[in-house]
Design an enzyme around this catalytic site. Sequence first.
Site, PDB file in Angstrom:
ATOM      1  N   HIS A  87       0.810  -1.215   0.000  1.00  0.00           N
ATOM      2  CA  HIS A  87       0.000   0.000   0.000  1.00  0.00           C
ATOM      3  C   HIS A  87       0.848   1.272   0.000  1.00  0.00           C
ATOM      4  O   HIS A  87       0.332   2.366   0.209  1.00  0.00           O
ATOM      5  CB  HIS A  87      -0.935   0.012   1.212  1.00  0.00           C
ATOM      6  CG  HIS A  87      -2.224   0.727   0.963  1.00  0.00           C
ATOM      7  ND1 HIS A  87      -2.454   2.024   1.316  1.00  0.00           N
ATOM      8  CD2 HIS A  87      -3.363   0.309   0.354  1.00  0.00           C
ATOM      9  CE1 HIS A  87      -3.667   2.387   0.961  1.00  0.00           C
ATOM     10  NE2 HIS A  87      -4.241   1.369   0.381  1.00  0.00           N
ATOM     11  N   ASP A 154      -7.230   4.703   9.419  1.00  0.00           N
ATOM     12  CA  ASP A 154      -8.579   4.776   8.845  1.00  0.00           C
ATOM     13  C   ASP A 154      -8.923   3.525   8.047  1.00  0.00           C
ATOM     14  O   ASP A 154     -10.087   3.119   7.985  1.00  0.00           O
ATOM     15  CB  ASP A 154      -8.696   6.002   7.932  1.00  0.00           C
ATOM     16  CG  ASP A 154      -8.776   7.297   8.714  1.00  0.00           C
ATOM     17  OD1 ASP A 154      -9.191   7.262   9.886  1.00  0.00           O
ATOM     18  OD2 ASP A 154      -8.425   8.349   8.153  1.00  0.00           O
ATOM     19  N   GLU A 266     -11.738  13.838  13.291  1.00  0.00           N
ATOM     20  CA  GLU A 266     -11.066  14.065  12.015  1.00  0.00           C
ATOM     21  C   GLU A 266     -11.770  15.221  11.314  1.00  0.00           C
ATOM     22  O   GLU A 266     -12.620  15.909  11.894  1.00  0.00           O
ATOM     23  CB  GLU A 266     -11.048  12.806  11.144  1.00  0.00           C
ATOM     24  CG  GLU A 266     -10.025  11.777  11.583  1.00  0.00           C
ATOM     25  CD  GLU A 266      -9.714  10.752  10.508  1.00  0.00           C
ATOM     26  OE1 GLU A 266     -10.126  10.958   9.332  1.00  0.00           O
ATOM     27  OE2 GLU A 266      -9.058   9.734  10.822  1.00  0.00           O
TER      28      GLU A 266
END
Length: 524
Positions: A87, A154, A266
């Site tokens: 990733h 997240d 957030e």
Amino acid sequence: MSPQRLSHIPPSFLITLPQGLLELDIADRIYVDPDTTTRFSTDFGRLTRAPPSAVLYPSSPDDIAALVRFSYFSPHPFTVAARGCGHSVRGQALAPGGVVVDMPSLGRGRDDRINVSRGDGSSSWYVDAGGEQLWIDVLHETLKHGLAPRSWTDYLHLTVGGTLSNAGVSGQAFRHGPQISNVYELEVVTGKGEMMRCSHNENPALFYGVLGGLGQLGIITRARIAVEPAPERVRWARLIYTDFVSFTRDQELLISMSEEGFDYVEGSLLMMDHSLIGNWRSSFFSDRDWEKVKLLASQFGAIYCLEGAVYYELATASSVDQKLDSFLKQLSFVPGFAFAKDVSYMAFLDRVHDGEMKLRSMGLWDVPHPWLNIFVPKSRIRDFEIGVFKGILKPNNSMGPVLIYPLKKNKWDEKMSAVIPDEEIFYSIGLLRSAIMGDWEHLDDQNDEILRFCHREGIECKQYLPHYTAQTDWMKHFGLKWNVFVDLKRRYDPKLLLSPGQRIFASSLIEHVSEQETLFLKLY
């Protein structure tokens, strides 16, 4: 074509392989066919391509140690990169011409790589998780015991070793710190092929160095992670602002509250792009509410969304609305633009995965991702907003989420390798954009323009998931931590075998570090 083992490859193909791989006991787990090496030649970012010579599918940490140890003692050493989900976005998980280690292989067909336990003579619980394990699987296993890790990213479909090699941040980090601040112990394979256990008390230099160390000092094969009782439900709120100063002031108020305040904070920039690609991270708004938000965005060009959550148990459900209302009365969002929904704790934590599935179904996931993540000090966030959000980006097609939320320095351990701004409050900015029109160069040029703007204006930001091409930039990035980091590299990976895709160390760096230190002092 299925992956081919070394013994199945024609001799003419083997001339590109690191010498001696054929003699290893783990040779039957090393694959070199073009289909395999091609799959491991790029990452989530799809901005870089660099094929390895081979891929190791380890069955145990011993296999990884054997590979690295062989390279370390070889007259012709080769580089090694551990890859979890791949990733990274700038080739950080690649090993050009070297060997990539497919970390998920460690857990295939095994059910003993995640274990929840109570500490000896202690009431504290923890979870031992293999470095290859996904956080979503760690969550599933800990929930069986009514427990869960305290700090998250997240997106949960990432490996434990991958996020701990960076930091691991999300909306809980203001309270519990990043994921690296919630680790008790590690097992790693160093650049010498040694398998070492480390913690705050055992091999502490390695422990602190590996956490946030970008894979430079060791490959994480196991982590012991703090857990706490898991809540059952989440009251999830989104509040809309047209004024950036009010938006950030309210965020800072929420993260300053006691333990009885919000559990997650957030925020994001909402621009005039109303497509799925611009808002894919979670399905929150009803169609009616989303039309209302879009209308406001069209009037102002860009608006801001504060996102918060309160965790609770079913036994306290009757009081959660009263608790949330008491918080909202202290905030300055646009009247009539407070939205809330109730979800399970699992659904809340895994919210981004739903957005991923939607993009995959539309063929919009496997595209270039020129992401930029930076930490900006609180004292300059207003300057950043004017120069970037209202300047470089302008209210146009955002091509992906733009995250904005505050973090607290006192929740980070300075002894760890991760680097943050030197202010108590700083903001995590994430430009998570997707180049669905094949225009990634334009988006990347904007990223460079943002970094140049920060440098020109004296905004002392720090890249998160950093990418630099010059050693002097890496030296500036690490700042006062640089000399310690170099010393640890000398000690645990002196031949510069690990994580070459980060492009931090050149062969001359360890040999002539004093010259680089002198250059650093002259330049900065």
